[in-house]
Design a protein around this motif. Structure first.
Motif, PDB file in Angstrom:
ATOM      1  N   ASP A  21       0.768  -1.410  -0.117  1.00 57.48           N
ATOM      2  CA  ASP A  21      -0.241  -0.195   0.085  1.00 57.48           C
ATOM      3  C   ASP A  21       0.994   1.257  -0.043  1.00 57.48           C
ATOM      4  O   ASP A  21       0.519   2.349  -0.423  1.00 57.48           O
ATOM      5  CB  ASP A  21      -1.061  -0.015   1.306  1.00 57.48           C
ATOM      6  CG  ASP A  21      -2.124  -1.192   1.140  1.00 57.48           C
ATOM      7  OD1 ASP A  21      -1.898  -1.747   0.196  1.00 57.48           O
ATOM      8  OD2 ASP A  21      -2.587  -1.198   2.119  1.00 57.48           O
ATOM      9  N   VAL A  22       2.139   1.057   0.513  1.00 55.89           N
ATOM     10  CA  VAL A  22       2.821   2.361   0.671  1.00 55.89           C
ATOM     11  C   VAL A  22       4.619   2.038   0.140  1.00 55.89           C
ATOM     12  O   VAL A  22       4.998   3.169   0.007  1.00 55.89           O
ATOM     13  CB  VAL A  22       3.181   2.751   2.336  1.00 55.89           C
ATOM     14  CG1 VAL A  22       1.832   3.244   2.673  1.00 55.89           C
ATOM     15  CG2 VAL A  22       3.432   1.486   2.790  1.00 55.89           C
ATOM     16  N   THR A  23       4.747   0.890  -0.235  1.00 52.29           N
ATOM     17  CA  THR A  23       5.898   0.460  -0.724  1.00 52.29           C
ATOM     18  C   THR A  23       5.916  -0.390  -1.894  1.00 52.29           C
ATOM     19  O   THR A  23       5.103  -1.072  -1.897  1.00 52.29           O
ATOM     20  CB  THR A  23       6.989  -0.042   0.145  1.00 52.29           C
ATOM     21  OG1 THR A  23       6.928   0.632   1.229  1.00 52.29           O
ATOM     22  CG2 THR A  23       8.059  -0.542  -0.386  1.00 52.29           C
ATOM     23  N   PRO A  24       6.492   0.090  -3.053  1.00 53.62           N
ATOM     24  CA  PRO A  24       6.383  -1.015  -4.292  1.00 53.62           C
ATOM     25  C   PRO A  24       7.190  -2.245  -3.999  1.00 53.62           C
ATOM     26  O   PRO A  24       8.039  -2.188  -3.297  1.00 53.62           O
ATOM     27  CB  PRO A  24       7.119  -0.057  -5.503  1.00 53.62           C
ATOM     28  CG  PRO A  24       7.858   0.732  -4.690  1.00 53.62           C
ATOM     29  CD  PRO A  24       7.420   1.055  -3.588  1.00 53.62           C
ATOM     30  N   LYS A  25       6.476  -3.269  -4.446  1.00 54.86           N
ATOM     31  CA  LYS A  25       7.007  -4.574  -4.125  1.00 54.86           C
ATOM     32  C   LYS A  25       8.521  -4.781  -4.405  1.00 54.86           C
ATOM     33  O   LYS A  25       9.270  -5.359  -3.453  1.00 54.86           O
ATOM     34  CB  LYS A  25       6.392  -5.797  -4.583  1.00 54.86           C
ATOM     35  CG  LYS A  25       6.803  -7.043  -4.393  1.00 54.86           C
ATOM     36  CD  LYS A  25       5.848  -8.198  -4.736  1.00 54.86           C
ATOM     37  CE  LYS A  25       5.363  -8.293  -6.317  1.00 54.86           C
ATOM     38  NZ  LYS A  25       4.865  -9.464  -6.668  1.00 54.86           N
ATOM     39  N   PRO A  26       8.967  -4.218  -5.550  1.00 54.13           N
ATOM     40  CA  PRO A  26      10.504  -4.402  -5.854  1.00 54.13           C
ATOM     41  C   PRO A  26      11.295  -3.663  -4.542  1.00 54.13           C
ATOM     42  O   PRO A  26      12.615  -3.976  -4.296  1.00 54.13           O
ATOM     43  CB  PRO A  26      10.717  -3.801  -7.082  1.00 54.13           C
ATOM     44  CG  PRO A  26       9.444  -3.832  -7.705  1.00 54.13           C
ATOM     45  CD  PRO A  26       8.331  -3.716  -6.592  1.00 54.13           C
ATOM     46  N   LEU A  27      10.821  -2.915  -3.866  1.00 50.43           N
ATOM     47  CA  LEU A  27      11.439  -2.032  -2.754  1.00 50.43           C
ATOM     48  C   LEU A  27      11.310  -2.875  -1.187  1.00 50.43           C
ATOM     49  O   LEU A  27      11.707  -2.379  -0.400  1.00 50.43           O
ATOM     50  CB  LEU A  27      11.165  -0.699  -2.860  1.00 50.43           C
ATOM     51  CG  LEU A  27      11.656   0.261  -3.844  1.00 50.43           C
ATOM     52  CD1 LEU A  27      11.377   1.715  -3.837  1.00 50.43           C
ATOM     53  CD2 LEU A  27      13.163  -0.069  -4.398  1.00 50.43           C
ATOM     54  N   ILE A  28      10.465  -3.844  -1.300  1.00 49.87           N
ATOM     55  CA  ILE A  28      10.412  -4.669   0.030  1.00 49.87           C
ATOM     56  C   ILE A  28      11.690  -5.220   0.383  1.00 49.87           C
ATOM     57  O   ILE A  28      12.477  -5.647  -0.413  1.00 49.87           O
ATOM     58  CB  ILE A  28       9.328  -5.656  -0.031  1.00 49.87           C
ATOM     59  CG1 ILE A  28       7.825  -4.965  -0.458  1.00 49.87           C
ATOM     60  CG2 ILE A  28       9.097  -6.661   0.845  1.00 49.87           C
ATOM     61  CD1 ILE A  28       7.223  -4.229   0.704  1.00 49.87           C
ATOM     62  N   GLU A  29      12.157  -5.241   1.680  1.00 51.06           N
ATOM     63  CA  GLU A  29      13.365  -5.731   2.053  1.00 51.06           C
ATOM     64  C   GLU A  29      13.317  -7.194   2.603  1.00 51.06           C
ATOM     65  O   GLU A  29      12.230  -7.689   3.082  1.00 51.06           O
ATOM     66  CB  GLU A  29      13.974  -4.908   3.141  1.00 51.06           C
ATOM     67  CG  GLU A  29      14.430  -3.291   2.664  1.00 51.06           C
ATOM     68  CD  GLU A  29      15.320  -2.889   3.734  1.00 51.06           C
ATOM     69  OE1 GLU A  29      15.476  -3.439   4.801  1.00 51.06           O
ATOM     70  OE2 GLU A  29      15.781  -1.818   3.309  1.00 51.06           O
ATOM     71  N   VAL A  30      14.124  -7.972   2.001  1.00 47.12           N
ATOM     72  CA  VAL A  30      14.385  -9.279   2.813  1.00 47.12           C
ATOM     73  C   VAL A  30      15.684  -9.538   3.098  1.00 47.12           C
ATOM     74  O   VAL A  30      16.814  -9.278   2.305  1.00 47.12           O
ATOM     75  CB  VAL A  30      14.076 -10.386   1.299  1.00 47.12           C
ATOM     76  CG1 VAL A  30      14.552 -11.702   1.838  1.00 47.12           C
ATOM     77  CG2 VAL A  30      12.702 -10.277   0.910  1.00 47.12           C
ATOM     78  N   GLY A  31      16.110  -9.765   4.034  1.00 49.11           N
ATOM     79  CA  GLY A  31      17.488  -9.823   4.739  1.00 49.11           C
ATOM     80  C   GLY A  31      18.159  -8.543   4.775  1.00 49.11           C
ATOM     81  O   GLY A  31      19.272  -8.632   4.474  1.00 49.11           O
ATOM     82  N   GLY A  32      17.688  -7.479   4.871  1.00 50.29           N
ATOM     83  CA  GLY A  32      18.007  -6.185   5.006  1.00 50.29           C
ATOM     84  C   GLY A  32      18.594  -5.654   3.666  1.00 50.29           C
ATOM     85  O   GLY A  32      19.028  -4.650   3.347  1.00 50.29           O
ATOM     86  N   GLN A  33      17.868  -6.359   2.530  1.00 52.42           N
ATOM     87  CA  GLN A  33      18.188  -5.641   0.990  1.00 52.42           C
ATOM     88  C   GLN A  33      16.913  -5.763   0.238  1.00 52.42           C
ATOM     89  O   GLN A  33      16.105  -6.780   0.481  1.00 52.42           O
ATOM     90  CB  GLN A  33      19.338  -6.540   0.628  1.00 52.42           C
ATOM     91  CG  GLN A  33      19.689  -6.319  -0.817  1.00 52.42           C
ATOM     92  CD  GLN A  33      20.910  -6.898  -1.551  1.00 52.42           C
ATOM     93  OE1 GLN A  33      21.040  -8.325  -1.049  1.00 52.42           O
ATOM     94  NE2 GLN A  33      21.619  -6.458  -2.477  1.00 52.42           N
ATOM     95  N   THR A  34      16.858  -4.556  -0.430  1.00 55.09           N
ATOM     96  CA  THR A  34      15.447  -4.724  -1.222  1.00 55.09           C
ATOM     97  C   THR A  34      15.586  -5.824  -2.237  1.00 55.09           C
ATOM     98  O   THR A  34      16.581  -6.172  -2.676  1.00 55.09           O
ATOM     99  CB  THR A  34      15.247  -3.435  -1.978  1.00 55.09           C
ATOM    100  OG1 THR A  34      16.231  -3.121  -3.059  1.00 55.09           O
ATOM    101  CG2 THR A  34      15.245  -2.428  -1.064  1.00 55.09           C
ATOM    102  N   LEU A  35      14.321  -6.376  -2.717  1.00 54.16           N
ATOM    103  CA  LEU A  35      14.226  -7.233  -3.766  1.00 54.16           C
ATOM    104  C   LEU A  35      15.026  -6.691  -5.211  1.00 54.16           C
ATOM    105  O   LEU A  35      15.665  -7.634  -5.761  1.00 54.16           O
ATOM    106  CB  LEU A  35      12.688  -7.777  -4.115  1.00 54.16           C
ATOM    107  CG  LEU A  35      12.177  -8.407  -2.834  1.00 54.16           C
ATOM    108  CD1 LEU A  35      10.638  -8.491  -2.923  1.00 54.16           C
ATOM    109  CD2 LEU A  35      12.829  -9.931  -2.983  1.00 54.16           C
ATOM    110  N   LEU A  36      14.585  -5.441  -5.401  1.00 56.61           N
ATOM    111  CA  LEU A  36      15.378  -4.992  -6.416  1.00 56.61           C
ATOM    112  C   LEU A  36      16.830  -4.951  -6.551  1.00 56.61           C
ATOM    113  O   LEU A  36      17.411  -5.317  -7.381  1.00 56.61           O
ATOM    114  CB  LEU A  36      14.635  -3.618  -6.664  1.00 56.61           C
ATOM    115  CG  LEU A  36      15.477  -2.802  -7.972  1.00 56.61           C
ATOM    116  CD1 LEU A  36      15.135  -3.435  -9.433  1.00 56.61           C
ATOM    117  CD2 LEU A  36      14.665  -1.134  -8.012  1.00 56.61           C
ATOM    118  N   ASP A  37      17.238  -4.742  -5.446  1.00 57.16           N
ATOM    119  CA  ASP A  37      18.848  -4.799  -5.482  1.00 57.16           C
ATOM    120  C   ASP A  37      19.423  -6.090  -5.494  1.00 57.16           C
ATOM    121  O   ASP A  37      20.366  -6.140  -6.062  1.00 57.16           O
ATOM    122  CB  ASP A  37      19.287  -4.002  -4.104  1.00 57.16           C
ATOM    123  CG  ASP A  37      19.089  -2.511  -4.104  1.00 57.16           C
ATOM    124  OD1 ASP A  37      19.139  -1.888  -5.166  1.00 57.16           O
ATOM    125  OD2 ASP A  37      18.922  -2.005  -3.125  1.00 57.16           O
TER     126      ASP A  37
END
Length: 223
Positions: A21-37
């Protein structure tokens, strides 16, 4: 070999609500790093060429996140085109030859899947999809997508899951009349011609499409 890369970053991330709702999915963090990164790191390690992202939902956040990097944006703010339409719109930024496409909402263990595809790519192919045995997936809901014939060509249905990264020739996108369509439409054309192939990944894979998948992905990465 180096090829241009498109990362699909335009989706609404409906399954990931309320986080999206507030963050695009690619910028969700997994293990301290965004999915996009994470996706960009795999691409950089594999030595890919120019990088293009498409954007739609909360696209300004993604543009801000990659500002200053050598990344081109294919803006779909006015109309979300799905994967096939999005790839076709981005072709002026990618060129006319084979292109790598990636979905950023997954995590991998094992061999870098982008590098493995580049090493296995052959000019006799029109598509090479990275596949994961259903038994090696985490967070996956439902059955597999494909199986392979003895020559490694794709067959619809089976216990192999498309992992979200591939090399594909975009030429036949011009044959599809709709503006909004899935890459499944292009795959069907290539499968019918016997020129769509698959490569089986040697590690584990996690779909990070829902909030409950985040701890699954982090546990996988922590081994």
């Amino acid at each position: 070999m180096s090829l241009p890369l498109m990362i699909f970053a335009a989706g609404k991330g409906t399954r990931m609500a309320p986080l999206t709702d507030v963050t695009p999915k690619p910028l969700i963090e997994v293990g301290g790093q965004t999915l996009l990164d994470r996706a960009l790191t795999l691409a950089e390690q594999a030595g890919t060429g120019p990088v293009v992202l498409n954007t739609h939902h909360l696209g300004s956040q993604i543009r801000h996140h990659v500002n200053g990097r050598a990344i081109a944006i294919s803006d779909e703010a006015d109309l979300l085109l799905e994967t096939g339409g999005g790839l076709r719109k981005a072709l002026p930024l990618l060129g006319t030859g084979p292109v790598i496409t990636m979905n950023p909402d997954v995590v991998w263990t094992g061999t870098n899947p982008v590098r493995a595809l580049l090493d296995a790519w052959d000019d006799g192919m029109d598509a090479l999809l990275m596949l994961v045995p259903l038994s090696h997936t985490h967070g996956r809901q439902g059955a597999g997508d494909f199986s392979l014939d003895p020559a490694g060509r794709l067959i619809r249905r089976g216990d192999l899951v498309y992992g979200g990264v591939q090399i594909i020739r975009p030429d036949r996108l011009a044959e599809i009349p709709e503006d909004i369509f899935s890459l499944n439409r292009l795959w069907d054309l290539l499968i019918a011609g016997g020129r769509a192939h698959g490569l089986i990944h040697d590690g584990e894979w996690c779909d990070v499409g829902r909030p409950d998948c985040i701890p699954l992905a982090e546990a996988l990465l922590n081994g």
